[in-house]
Design an enzyme around this catalytic site. Structure first.
Site, PDB file in Angstrom:
ATOM      1  N   TYR A  27      -3.878  -4.005 -10.238  1.00 23.87           N
ATOM      2  CA  TYR A  27      -3.033  -3.022  -9.543  1.00 23.87           C
ATOM      3  C   TYR A  27      -1.558  -3.258  -9.852  1.00 23.87           C
ATOM      4  O   TYR A  27      -1.066  -4.387  -9.782  1.00 23.87           O
ATOM      5  CB  TYR A  27      -3.218  -3.137  -8.027  1.00 23.87           C
ATOM      6  CG  TYR A  27      -4.626  -2.863  -7.584  1.00 23.87           C
ATOM      7  CD1 TYR A  27      -5.108  -1.557  -7.493  1.00 23.87           C
ATOM      8  CD2 TYR A  27      -5.494  -3.908  -7.271  1.00 23.87           C
ATOM      9  CE1 TYR A  27      -6.407  -1.301  -7.098  1.00 23.87           C
ATOM     10  CE2 TYR A  27      -6.800  -3.662  -6.875  1.00 23.87           C
ATOM     11  CZ  TYR A  27      -7.243  -2.356  -6.789  1.00 23.87           C
ATOM     12  OH  TYR A  27      -8.533  -2.114  -6.407  1.00 23.87           O
ATOM     13  N   LYS A  34       9.858  -1.749 -12.497  1.00 23.66           N
ATOM     14  CA  LYS A  34       9.949  -3.056 -13.166  1.00 23.66           C
ATOM     15  C   LYS A  34       8.536  -3.616 -13.446  1.00 23.66           C
ATOM     16  O   LYS A  34       8.262  -4.138 -14.533  1.00 23.66           O
ATOM     17  CB  LYS A  34      10.751  -4.009 -12.274  1.00 23.66           C
ATOM     18  CG  LYS A  34      11.026  -5.341 -12.892  1.00 23.66           C
ATOM     19  CD  LYS A  34      12.038  -6.143 -12.081  1.00 23.66           C
ATOM     20  CE  LYS A  34      11.979  -7.597 -12.467  1.00 23.66           C
ATOM     21  NZ  LYS A  34      11.259  -8.453 -11.528  1.00 23.66           N
ATOM     22  N   LYS A  38       6.052  -4.031 -17.214  1.00 25.59           N
ATOM     23  CA  LYS A  38       5.358  -5.263 -17.652  1.00 25.59           C
ATOM     24  C   LYS A  38       4.008  -4.977 -18.305  1.00 25.59           C
ATOM     25  O   LYS A  38       3.460  -5.822 -19.017  1.00 25.59           O
ATOM     26  CB  LYS A  38       5.101  -6.164 -16.429  1.00 25.59           C
ATOM     27  CG  LYS A  38       6.231  -7.077 -16.063  1.00 25.59           C
ATOM     28  CD  LYS A  38       5.698  -8.513 -15.901  1.00 25.59           C
ATOM     29  CE  LYS A  38       6.678  -9.601 -16.237  1.00 25.59           C
ATOM     30  NZ  LYS A  38       8.040  -9.439 -15.972  1.00 25.59           N
ATOM     31  N   ARG A  90      -5.033   4.848  -9.049  1.00 25.56           N
ATOM     32  CA  ARG A  90      -5.728   4.916  -7.757  1.00 25.56           C
ATOM     33  C   ARG A  90      -4.945   5.841  -6.834  1.00 25.56           C
ATOM     34  O   ARG A  90      -3.763   5.590  -6.551  1.00 25.56           O
ATOM     35  CB  ARG A  90      -5.853   3.526  -7.125  1.00 25.56           C
ATOM     36  CG  ARG A  90      -6.529   3.614  -5.756  1.00 25.56           C
ATOM     37  CD  ARG A  90      -7.071   2.294  -5.261  1.00 25.56           C
ATOM     38  NE  ARG A  90      -6.090   1.462  -4.604  1.00 25.56           N
ATOM     39  CZ  ARG A  90      -6.391   0.444  -3.799  1.00 25.56           C
ATOM     40  NH1 ARG A  90      -7.668   0.135  -3.561  1.00 25.56           N
ATOM     41  NH2 ARG A  90      -5.448  -0.291  -3.246  1.00 25.56           N
ATOM     42  N   GLU A 154     -15.701   0.607   1.407  1.00 33.21           N
ATOM     43  CA  GLU A 154     -14.759  -0.262   2.143  1.00 33.21           C
ATOM     44  C   GLU A 154     -15.037  -0.337   3.643  1.00 33.21           C
ATOM     45  O   GLU A 154     -14.180  -0.782   4.402  1.00 33.21           O
ATOM     46  CB  GLU A 154     -13.320   0.239   1.922  1.00 33.21           C
ATOM     47  CG  GLU A 154     -12.998   0.434   0.446  1.00 33.21           C
ATOM     48  CD  GLU A 154     -11.520   0.567   0.148  1.00 33.21           C
ATOM     49  OE1 GLU A 154     -10.780  -0.389   0.408  1.00 33.21           O
ATOM     50  OE2 GLU A 154     -11.113   1.646  -0.353  1.00 33.21           O
ATOM     51  N   ASP A 191     -10.406  -4.090   3.378  1.00 34.39           N
ATOM     52  CA  ASP A 191     -10.633  -3.033   4.367  1.00 34.39           C
ATOM     53  C   ASP A 191     -11.989  -3.225   5.046  1.00 34.39           C
ATOM     54  O   ASP A 191     -12.144  -2.947   6.233  1.00 34.39           O
ATOM     55  CB  ASP A 191     -10.560  -1.655   3.699  1.00 34.39           C
ATOM     56  CG  ASP A 191      -9.116  -1.216   3.539  1.00 34.39           C
ATOM     57  OD1 ASP A 191      -8.464  -0.970   4.563  1.00 34.39           O
ATOM     58  OD2 ASP A 191      -8.637  -1.161   2.396  1.00 34.39           O
ATOM     59  N   HIS A 260      -2.039  -9.745  -9.636  1.00 34.10           N
ATOM     60  CA  HIS A 260      -0.886 -10.449 -10.203  1.00 34.10           C
ATOM     61  C   HIS A 260      -1.190 -10.806 -11.661  1.00 34.10           C
ATOM     62  O   HIS A 260      -2.337 -11.154 -11.984  1.00 34.10           O
ATOM     63  CB  HIS A 260      -0.638 -11.731  -9.379  1.00 34.10           C
ATOM     64  CG  HIS A 260       0.651 -12.416  -9.688  1.00 34.10           C
ATOM     65  ND1 HIS A 260       0.803 -13.260 -10.777  1.00 34.10           N
ATOM     66  CD2 HIS A 260       1.857 -12.379  -9.060  1.00 34.10           C
ATOM     67  CE1 HIS A 260       2.044 -13.723 -10.803  1.00 34.10           C
ATOM     68  NE2 HIS A 260       2.716 -13.200  -9.765  1.00 34.10           N
ATOM     69  N   ASP A 307     -39.741 -17.718 -20.355  1.00 32.77           N
ATOM     70  CA  ASP A 307     -40.748 -16.666 -20.444  1.00 32.77           C
ATOM     71  C   ASP A 307     -40.014 -15.323 -20.344  1.00 32.77           C
ATOM     72  O   ASP A 307     -38.788 -15.291 -20.476  1.00 32.77           O
ATOM     73  CB  ASP A 307     -41.863 -16.837 -19.396  1.00 32.77           C
ATOM     74  CG  ASP A 307     -41.351 -16.731 -17.980  1.00 32.77           C
ATOM     75  OD1 ASP A 307     -40.120 -16.549 -17.802  1.00 32.77           O
ATOM     76  OD2 ASP A 307     -42.148 -16.819 -17.038  1.00 32.77           O
TER      77      ASP A 307
HETATM   78  O1  1VU Z   1       9.239 -12.451 -13.891  1.00 33.52           O
HETATM   79  P1  1VU Z   1       9.630 -11.070 -13.507  1.00 33.52           P
HETATM   80  O2  1VU Z   1      10.578 -11.012 -12.345  1.00 33.52           O
HETATM   81  O3  1VU Z   1      10.052 -10.211 -14.664  1.00 33.52           O
HETATM   82  O4  1VU Z   1       8.249 -10.344 -12.978  1.00 33.52           O
HETATM   83  C1  1VU Z   1       7.564 -10.838 -11.840  1.00 33.52           C
HETATM   84  C2  1VU Z   1       6.860  -9.673 -11.209  1.00 33.52           C
HETATM   85  O5  1VU Z   1       7.593  -8.479 -11.214  1.00 33.52           O
HETATM   86  C3  1VU Z   1       5.636  -9.561 -12.091  1.00 33.52           C
HETATM   87  N1  1VU Z   1       4.486  -9.001 -11.343  1.00 33.52           N
HETATM   88  C4  1VU Z   1       3.796  -7.930 -11.734  1.00 33.52           C
HETATM   89  N2  1VU Z   1       3.917  -7.132 -12.804  1.00 33.52           N
HETATM   90  C5  1VU Z   1       3.040  -6.101 -12.894  1.00 33.52           C
HETATM   91  N3  1VU Z   1       2.081  -5.863 -11.970  1.00 33.52           N
HETATM   92  C6  1VU Z   1       1.931  -6.648 -10.887  1.00 33.52           C
HETATM   93  N4  1VU Z   1       0.991  -6.399  -9.978  1.00 33.52           N
HETATM   94  C7  1VU Z   1       2.809  -7.735 -10.742  1.00 33.52           C
HETATM   95  N5  1VU Z   1       2.947  -8.712  -9.816  1.00 33.52           N
HETATM   96  C8  1VU Z   1       3.957  -9.465 -10.196  1.00 33.52           C
HETATM   97  O6  1VU Z   1       5.288 -10.892 -12.476  1.00 33.52           O
HETATM   98  C9  1VU Z   1       6.450 -11.736 -12.352  1.00 33.52           C
HETATM   99  C10 1VU Z   1       6.103 -12.847 -11.389  1.00 33.52           C
HETATM  100  O7  1VU Z   1       5.848 -12.277 -10.114  1.00 33.52           O
HETATM  101  P2  1VU Z   1       5.964 -13.141  -8.771  1.00 33.52           P
HETATM  102  O8  1VU Z   1       5.058 -14.313  -8.871  1.00 33.52           O
HETATM  103  O9  1VU Z   1       7.393 -13.437  -8.482  1.00 33.52           O
HETATM  104  O10 1VU Z   1       5.324 -12.164  -7.702  1.00 33.52           O
HETATM  105  P3  1VU Z   1       6.076 -11.094  -6.786  1.00 33.52           P
HETATM  106  O11 1VU Z   1       6.532 -11.790  -5.556  1.00 33.52           O
HETATM  107  O12 1VU Z   1       7.053 -10.325  -7.583  1.00 33.52           O
HETATM  108  O13 1VU Z   1       4.889 -10.121  -6.400  1.00 33.52           O
HETATM  109  C11 1VU Z   1       3.767 -10.533  -5.650  1.00 33.52           C
HETATM  110  C12 1VU Z   1       2.999  -9.277  -5.267  1.00 33.52           C
HETATM  111  C13 1VU Z   1       1.694  -9.679  -4.617  1.00 33.52           C
HETATM  112  C14 1VU Z   1       3.827  -8.470  -4.271  1.00 33.52           C
HETATM  113  C15 1VU Z   1       2.731  -8.453  -6.574  1.00 33.52           C
HETATM  114  O14 1VU Z   1       1.962  -9.243  -7.426  1.00 33.52           O
HETATM  115  C16 1VU Z   1       2.132  -7.093  -6.358  1.00 33.52           C
HETATM  116  O15 1VU Z   1       2.817  -6.146  -5.985  1.00 33.52           O
HETATM  117  N6  1VU Z   1       0.822  -6.944  -6.617  1.00 33.52           N
HETATM  118  C17 1VU Z   1       0.119  -5.700  -6.484  1.00 33.52           C
HETATM  119  C18 1VU Z   1      -0.031  -5.314  -5.018  1.00 33.52           C
HETATM  120  C19 1VU Z   1      -0.904  -4.112  -4.822  1.00 33.52           C
HETATM  121  O16 1VU Z   1      -0.826  -3.146  -5.559  1.00 33.52           O
HETATM  122  N7  1VU Z   1      -1.767  -4.164  -3.787  1.00 33.52           N
HETATM  123  C20 1VU Z   1      -2.733  -3.110  -3.497  1.00 33.52           C
HETATM  124  C21 1VU Z   1      -4.046  -3.350  -4.163  1.00 33.52           C
HETATM  125  S1  1VU Z   1      -4.939  -4.735  -3.609  1.00 33.52           S
HETATM  126  C22 1VU Z   1      -5.727  -4.184  -2.196  1.00 33.52           C
HETATM  127  O17 1VU Z   1      -5.531  -3.106  -1.767  1.00 33.52           O
HETATM  128  C23 1VU Z   1      -6.680  -5.092  -1.534  1.00 33.52           C
HETATM  129  C24 1VU Z   1      -6.050  -6.104  -0.649  1.00 33.52           C
END
Ligand code: 1VU
Length: 329
Positions: A27, A34, A38, A90, A154, A191, A260, A307
């Site tokens: 996701y 930003k 990536k 999604r 869910e 969920d 992530h 088998d």
């Molecule tokens: O190093 P940079 O600053 O350039 O980049 C960061 C960060 O921007 C990047 N990154 C991602 N890139 C693309 N897609 C991602 N999902 C993503 N997550 C992180 O990677 C570098 C390192 O990131 P970080 O370790 O500093 O992590 P952050 O604090 O930036 O982000 C953590 C969260 C969890 C917020 C992030 O990973 C995220 O938004 N994930 C997706 C969340 C989501 O869409 N949730 C809904 C689906 S899951 C669900 O519904 C069931 C529970």
């Protein structure tokens, strides 16, 4: 790999549509430019531009616009589509009242996603409504690749109605004259936990029955339906992610949701047969053929009995490795 589906069922020539591997389904919040930037740096089977829970309620319109623009203009979208790789979106659930607007925006883009993910499916009517909207909008695309659908289970109610829901989904896809195809189902663990009043743990004992029931229903269809396992939200703990991913692969899931970039490689490796396992499977297939000719149904292979059921498991591994493009010996 999947012990419950037969090798023939996983053979791409036995299905109408090509198999798109989705070992990791990742996701990326659709309003976060930003993070979207990536995506081309990641080697991930299925990037999902997220409109639902990963986007705040007051940012839904930004997400729709950015996803629309990304689909139309990003080079990585064109490249992935040309190479037959997945590009997924999604949308919000129909109960949220936001899905129609999501679809309006999404389906007006010049380039459509390969796969549409529809969360929180609860009833057959919802599936018919979705199919109706989609087939109307896609009418001009007859003769092209179908829009792939992936549904989410869910809640307890959805889990218990799952067989009926999937039957309806397969029926509406069949009736769409190849505009739609049902590719898989996701277990929406968090969920689901909220729905049954459980507290989520990394060990995931609280969803063990649900995961196994979910999987049994998916595999009962004897098609190449994919079964996508739960999210590991503790994204820094890669050891536990590996353990959970390997467990999911052993259970028969075909992939896992990730949130992530650090999780992608661990999950994709866990959902690829290990080289020694693949070699074992290829050798079992060869040894079985030899022993059959000698009139032996069961035989000793490296101090383990082989088998027919073991042959079928070995064939599954070989077929699955081919599907995901893993080099063969
Ligand atoms: O190093 P940079 O600053 O350039 O980049 C960061 C960060 O921007 C990047 N990154 C991602 N890139 C693309 N897609 C991602 N999902 C993503 N997550 C992180 O990677 C570098 C390192 O990131 P970080 O370790 O500093 O992590 P952050 O604090 O930036 O982000 C953590 C969260 C969890 C917020 C992030 O990973 C995220 O938004 N994930 C997706 C969340 C989501 O869409 N949730 C809904 C689906 S899951 C669900 O519904 C069931 C529970």
């Amino acid at each position: 790999t999947s012990p419950k589906s037969s090798a023939a069922d996983m053979n791409p020539t036995s299905t109408r549509h090509t198999y798109i591997p989705r070992r990791a389904m990742m996701y990326i919040p659709g309003d976060d430019a930003k993070k979207i930037a990536k995506i081309p740096t990641l080697i991930v089977d299925c990037p999902v531009l997220e409109c639902e829970d990963g986007v705040a309620l007051n940012r839904k319109e930004e997400a729709r616009q950015l996803i629309h623009k990304t689909l139309e203009t990003a080079d990585w979208v064109k490249e992935r589509k040309t190479r037959g790789l997945d590009v997924a979106v999604r949308i919000n659930s129909f109960q949220s009242g936001l899905a129609d607007q999501d679809l309006q925006s999404l389906l007006s883009a010049k380039t459509l996603p390969t796969t549409l993910l529809i969360p929180k499916i609860e009833g057959k009517e919802e599936l018919r409504h979705t199919a109706h909207i989609l087939t109307e909008k896609l009418a001009g695309r007859a003769g092209r690749d179908p829009l792939r659908l992936i549904l989410y289970i869910e809640s307890a109610k959805a889990l218990l109605s799952m067989r009926k829901l999937l039957k309806t989904a397969l029926k509406v896809a069949d009736e769409s004259h190849n505009l739609l195809a049902l590719d898989g189902v996701v277990f929406g663990s968090d969920d689901y936990c909220a729905d049954i009043g459980a507290n989520r743990s990394n060990e995931a004992k609280e969803v063990l029955f649900a995961r196994q029931y979910f999987l049994t229903v998916v595999k009962s269809f004897q098609r190449s339906l994919q079964a996508i396992d739960l999210v590991h939200i503790d994204f820094k703990d890669l050891d536990d992610l590996r353990r959970q991913s390997e467990e999911g692969a052993r259970f028969g899931f075909t992939g896992k949701q990730v949130i992530h970039p650090a999780q992608v490689d661990v999950v994709q490796q866990a959902y690829s047969p290990a080289p020694d396992k693949l070699k074992w499977a290829q050798e079992v297939v060869e040894a079985f053929t030899r022993h059959q000719k000698e009139g032996k149904g069961a035989f000793n292979f490296r101090n383990a009995m082989i088998d027919r059921p073991l042959l079928l498991q070995a064939e599954n591994i070989v077929a699955y490795a081919k599907l995901i493009g893993q080099p063969q010996r």
